[in-house]
Design a protein around this motif. Structure first.
Motif, PDB file in Angstrom:
ATOM      1  N   ALA A  33      19.072  46.404  -5.018  1.00  0.00           N
ATOM      2  CA  ALA A  33      19.136  45.127  -5.623  1.00  0.00           C
ATOM      3  C   ALA A  33      18.937  44.450  -6.712  1.00  0.00           C
ATOM      4  O   ALA A  33      18.694  45.678  -7.457  1.00  0.00           O
ATOM      5  CB  ALA A  33      18.047  44.840  -4.845  1.00  0.00           C
ATOM      6  N   ALA A  34      20.035  43.738  -7.618  1.00  0.00           N
ATOM      7  CA  ALA A  34      19.500  43.838  -9.170  1.00  0.00           C
ATOM      8  C   ALA A  34      18.096  43.663  -9.445  1.00  0.00           C
ATOM      9  O   ALA A  34      17.526  43.023  -8.525  1.00  0.00           O
ATOM     10  CB  ALA A  34      20.269  42.465  -9.344  1.00  0.00           C
ATOM     11  N   PRO A  35      18.008  44.505 -10.641  1.00  0.00           N
ATOM     12  CA  PRO A  35      16.462  44.241 -11.042  1.00  0.00           C
ATOM     13  C   PRO A  35      16.422  42.430 -10.957  1.00  0.00           C
ATOM     14  O   PRO A  35      16.968  42.227 -11.871  1.00  0.00           O
ATOM     15  CB  PRO A  35      16.550  45.358 -12.220  1.00  0.00           C
ATOM     16  N   PRO A  36      14.973  41.621 -10.711  1.00  0.00           N
ATOM     17  CA  PRO A  36      14.312  40.689 -11.232  1.00  0.00           C
ATOM     18  C   PRO A  36      15.099  40.602 -13.181  1.00  0.00           C
ATOM     19  O   PRO A  36      14.821  41.370 -14.120  1.00  0.00           O
ATOM     20  CB  PRO A  36      13.547  40.721 -11.460  1.00  0.00           C
ATOM     21  N   LYS A  37      15.379  39.573 -13.046  1.00  0.00           N
ATOM     22  CA  LYS A  37      15.862  39.027 -14.556  1.00  0.00           C
ATOM     23  C   LYS A  37      14.424  39.133 -15.115  1.00  0.00           C
ATOM     24  O   LYS A  37      13.624  38.617 -15.286  1.00  0.00           O
ATOM     25  CB  LYS A  37      16.178  37.881 -14.662  1.00  0.00           C
ATOM     26  N   PRO A  38      14.774  39.376 -16.804  1.00  0.00           N
ATOM     27  CA  PRO A  38      13.362  39.730 -17.688  1.00  0.00           C
ATOM     28  C   PRO A  38      13.259  38.128 -18.467  1.00  0.00           C
ATOM     29  O   PRO A  38      14.001  36.566 -18.117  1.00  0.00           O
ATOM     30  CB  PRO A  38      13.735  39.825 -19.369  1.00  0.00           C
ATOM     31  N   GLU A  39      11.610  37.723 -18.085  1.00  0.00           N
ATOM     32  CA  GLU A  39      11.177  36.183 -18.066  1.00  0.00           C
ATOM     33  C   GLU A  39      12.146  35.980 -19.493  1.00  0.00           C
ATOM     34  O   GLU A  39      12.333  36.178 -20.261  1.00  0.00           O
ATOM     35  CB  GLU A  39       9.657  35.873 -18.869  1.00  0.00           C
ATOM     36  N   LEU A  40      12.882  34.269 -19.377  1.00  0.00           N
ATOM     37  CA  LEU A  40      13.235  33.750 -20.315  1.00  0.00           C
ATOM     38  C   LEU A  40      12.212  33.107 -21.449  1.00  0.00           C
ATOM     39  O   LEU A  40      11.403  32.443 -20.957  1.00  0.00           O
ATOM     40  CB  LEU A  40      13.772  32.626 -19.745  1.00  0.00           C
ATOM     41  N   THR A  41      12.364  33.303 -22.946  1.00  0.00           N
ATOM     42  CA  THR A  41      11.304  33.093 -23.664  1.00  0.00           C
ATOM     43  C   THR A  41      12.085  32.727 -25.024  1.00  0.00           C
ATOM     44  O   THR A  41      13.174  32.624 -24.711  1.00  0.00           O
ATOM     45  CB  THR A  41      10.484  34.580 -24.199  1.00  0.00           C
ATOM     46  N   GLY A  42      11.381  31.910 -26.139  1.00  0.00           N
ATOM     47  CA  GLY A  42      12.111  30.731 -26.903  1.00  0.00           C
ATOM     48  C   GLY A  42      11.021  30.493 -27.832  1.00  0.00           C
ATOM     49  O   GLY A  42       9.877  30.408 -27.478  1.00  0.00           O
ATOM     50  N   VAL A  43      11.856  29.848 -28.534  1.00  0.00           N
ATOM     51  CA  VAL A  43      11.165  28.569 -29.728  1.00  0.00           C
ATOM     52  C   VAL A  43      11.953  27.248 -29.748  1.00  0.00           C
ATOM     53  O   VAL A  43      12.898  27.328 -30.196  1.00  0.00           O
ATOM     54  CB  VAL A  43      10.792  29.197 -31.305  1.00  0.00           C
ATOM     55  N   ASP A  44      11.239  26.666 -29.979  1.00  0.00           N
ATOM     56  CA  ASP A  44      11.097  24.953 -30.770  1.00  0.00           C
ATOM     57  C   ASP A  44      11.035  24.925 -32.077  1.00  0.00           C
ATOM     58  O   ASP A  44       9.510  24.733 -32.408  1.00  0.00           O
ATOM     59  CB  ASP A  44      11.012  23.842 -29.703  1.00  0.00           C
ATOM     60  N   ILE A  45      11.468  25.248 -33.103  1.00  0.00           N
ATOM     61  CA  ILE A  45      11.067  24.979 -34.331  1.00  0.00           C
ATOM     62  C   ILE A  45      11.891  22.980 -34.997  1.00  0.00           C
ATOM     63  O   ILE A  45      12.368  22.734 -34.709  1.00  0.00           O
ATOM     64  CB  ILE A  45      11.538  25.608 -35.499  1.00  0.00           C
ATOM     65  N   THR A  46      10.832  22.690 -35.395  1.00  0.00           N
ATOM     66  CA  THR A  46      10.865  21.285 -36.265  1.00  0.00           C
ATOM     67  C   THR A  46      10.303  21.052 -37.279  1.00  0.00           C
ATOM     68  O   THR A  46       9.393  21.504 -37.262  1.00  0.00           O
ATOM     69  CB  THR A  46      10.263  20.016 -35.153  1.00  0.00           C
ATOM     70  N   GLY A  47      11.144  20.242 -38.328  1.00  0.00           N
ATOM     71  CA  GLY A  47      10.525  20.008 -39.566  1.00  0.00           C
ATOM     72  C   GLY A  47      11.282  19.584 -40.476  1.00  0.00           C
ATOM     73  O   GLY A  47      12.175  18.846 -39.883  1.00  0.00           O
ATOM     74  N   ASP A  48      10.785  19.402 -42.172  1.00  0.00           N
ATOM     75  CA  ASP A  48      11.540  19.099 -42.974  1.00  0.00           C
ATOM     76  C   ASP A  48      13.121  19.637 -42.937  1.00  0.00           C
ATOM     77  O   ASP A  48      12.895  20.923 -42.571  1.00  0.00           O
ATOM     78  CB  ASP A  48      10.666  19.366 -43.782  1.00  0.00           C
ATOM     79  N   GLY A  49      13.408  18.445 -43.144  1.00  0.00           N
ATOM     80  CA  GLY A  49      14.393  18.684 -43.361  1.00  0.00           C
ATOM     81  C   GLY A  49      15.717  18.840 -42.285  1.00  0.00           C
ATOM     82  O   GLY A  49      17.252  19.488 -41.769  1.00  0.00           O
ATOM     83  N   LEU A  50      14.890  19.177 -41.257  1.00  0.00           N
ATOM     84  CA  LEU A  50      15.842  19.194 -39.558  1.00  0.00           C
ATOM     85  C   LEU A  50      15.983  18.262 -38.908  1.00  0.00           C
ATOM     86  O   LEU A  50      15.003  16.851 -38.765  1.00  0.00           O
ATOM     87  CB  LEU A  50      15.166  20.331 -38.907  1.00  0.00           C
ATOM     88  N   ASP A  51      17.401  17.259 -39.206  1.00  0.00           N
ATOM     89  CA  ASP A  51      17.510  16.250 -38.004  1.00  0.00           C
ATOM     90  C   ASP A  51      16.915  16.539 -36.537  1.00  0.00           C
ATOM     91  O   ASP A  51      16.842  15.277 -35.945  1.00  0.00           O
ATOM     92  CB  ASP A  51      18.841  16.202 -38.163  1.00  0.00           C
ATOM     93  N   GLN A  52      16.923  17.277 -36.058  1.00  0.00           N
ATOM     94  CA  GLN A  52      16.918  17.639 -34.257  1.00  0.00           C
ATOM     95  C   GLN A  52      16.611  18.971 -34.552  1.00  0.00           C
ATOM     96  O   GLN A  52      16.302  19.820 -35.319  1.00  0.00           O
ATOM     97  CB  GLN A  52      18.089  17.407 -33.540  1.00  0.00           C
ATOM     98  N   PRO A  53      15.783  19.121 -33.458  1.00  0.00           N
ATOM     99  CA  PRO A  53      15.096  20.542 -32.751  1.00  0.00           C
ATOM    100  C   PRO A  53      15.468  21.152 -32.936  1.00  0.00           C
ATOM    101  O   PRO A  53      16.409  21.979 -32.419  1.00  0.00           O
ATOM    102  CB  PRO A  53      13.594  20.387 -31.731  1.00  0.00           C
ATOM    103  N   LEU A  54      15.302  22.903 -33.774  1.00  0.00           N
ATOM    104  CA  LEU A  54      15.965  23.938 -33.445  1.00  0.00           C
ATOM    105  C   LEU A  54      15.637  24.328 -31.885  1.00  0.00           C
ATOM    106  O   LEU A  54      14.259  25.140 -31.569  1.00  0.00           O
ATOM    107  CB  LEU A  54      16.063  24.353 -34.473  1.00  0.00           C
ATOM    108  N   GLN A  55      16.449  24.908 -31.189  1.00  0.00           N
ATOM    109  CA  GLN A  55      15.754  25.476 -29.567  1.00  0.00           C
ATOM    110  C   GLN A  55      16.613  26.379 -29.695  1.00  0.00           C
ATOM    111  O   GLN A  55      18.279  26.255 -29.145  1.00  0.00           O
ATOM    112  CB  GLN A  55      16.749  24.386 -28.402  1.00  0.00           C
TER     113      GLN A  55
END
Length: 219
Positions: A33-55
């Motif tokens: 059986a296929a091994p379980p997929k690693p847990e998805l991680t990430g970051v959301d970035i908002t701030g000066d000069g960003l019209d929309q969040p970086l996901q």
């Protein structure tokens, strides 16, 4: 009677063999059986000069996500209770860490703060944890890390010790003048020699006075 016993034994043997085969097939299927997929991680970035969040997520931007997480993953339990003045902080970028699709932690990053990058960790966190709010000095490469993630920051190439970040040199530029340093060192040496000479004159005069006084009293 003997025939019935033989038939019963044959049925039992068949049941045992069928059960063993079923268990073997189940074990083989589980092993492949296929091994379980690693847990998805990430970051959301908002701030000066960003019209929309970086996901950004680890399945598509693993290197960048790990670099941003490295900026905040090392913070201790307590930080400084007072940070720089607002006018010295520069642009602010809020980083929210994501694990399994849910927001976990949030941090305010100031890559161009006067005196070097700073991080503020608020007490109120998305995962309902309540760490002690505090200020921390950030890594010197914070500015370049955020720029690689898509934050509109100017490239920084003038930092010391291989890191990038902060609104000014970690070591002031006028401190990197070797000629001035040599002049100051020679001046300090001269003042030290004069001081030593003065001390020797005082000691010699004192000894001479004592010797003269003893000589007069012994006459």
């Amino acid at each position: 009677m003997v025939l019935k016993v033989k038939r019963l034994l044959a049925a039992v043997a068949g049941l045992v063999i069928a059960t063993a085969c079923s268990l073997a097939l189940t074990g083989t299927t589980a092993a492949h059986a296929a091994p379980p997929k690693p847990e998805l991680t990430g970051v959301d970035i908002t701030g000066d000069g960003l019209d929309q969040p970086l996901q950004l997520r680890s399945d598509t931007h693993a290197t960048v996500v790990n670099a941003v997480l490295d900026q905040v993953s090392w913070l201790g339990r307590t930080g400084q209770q007072r940070g720089p003045q607002a006018k010295d902080l520069g642009p602010k970028y809020t980083v929210v860490t994501i694990t399994a699709g849910a927001a976990k932690k949030t941090y305010d990053l100031y890559p161009l703060a006067k005196g070097g990058p700073r991080i503020y960790r608020p007490a109120k966190q998305p995962d309902q944890s309540k760490p002690r709010a505090g200020w921390f000095f950030g890594r010197l490469n914070m500015s370049e890390t955020l720029r690689a993630a898509g934050v509109p920051l100017e490239p920084q190439f003038d930092t010391i010790s291989g890191g990038i970040g902060g609104g000014e040199r970690v070591i002031p530029e006028d401190a990197l003048n070797p000629a001035r340093d040599i002049d100051e060192a020679l001046g300090e040496l001269q003042r030290l020699l004069l001081l030593n000479a003065g001390v020797m004159v005082v000691i010699t005069s004192g000894l001479a006075g004592i010797a003269l006084l003893i000589r007069r009293r012994t006459r």
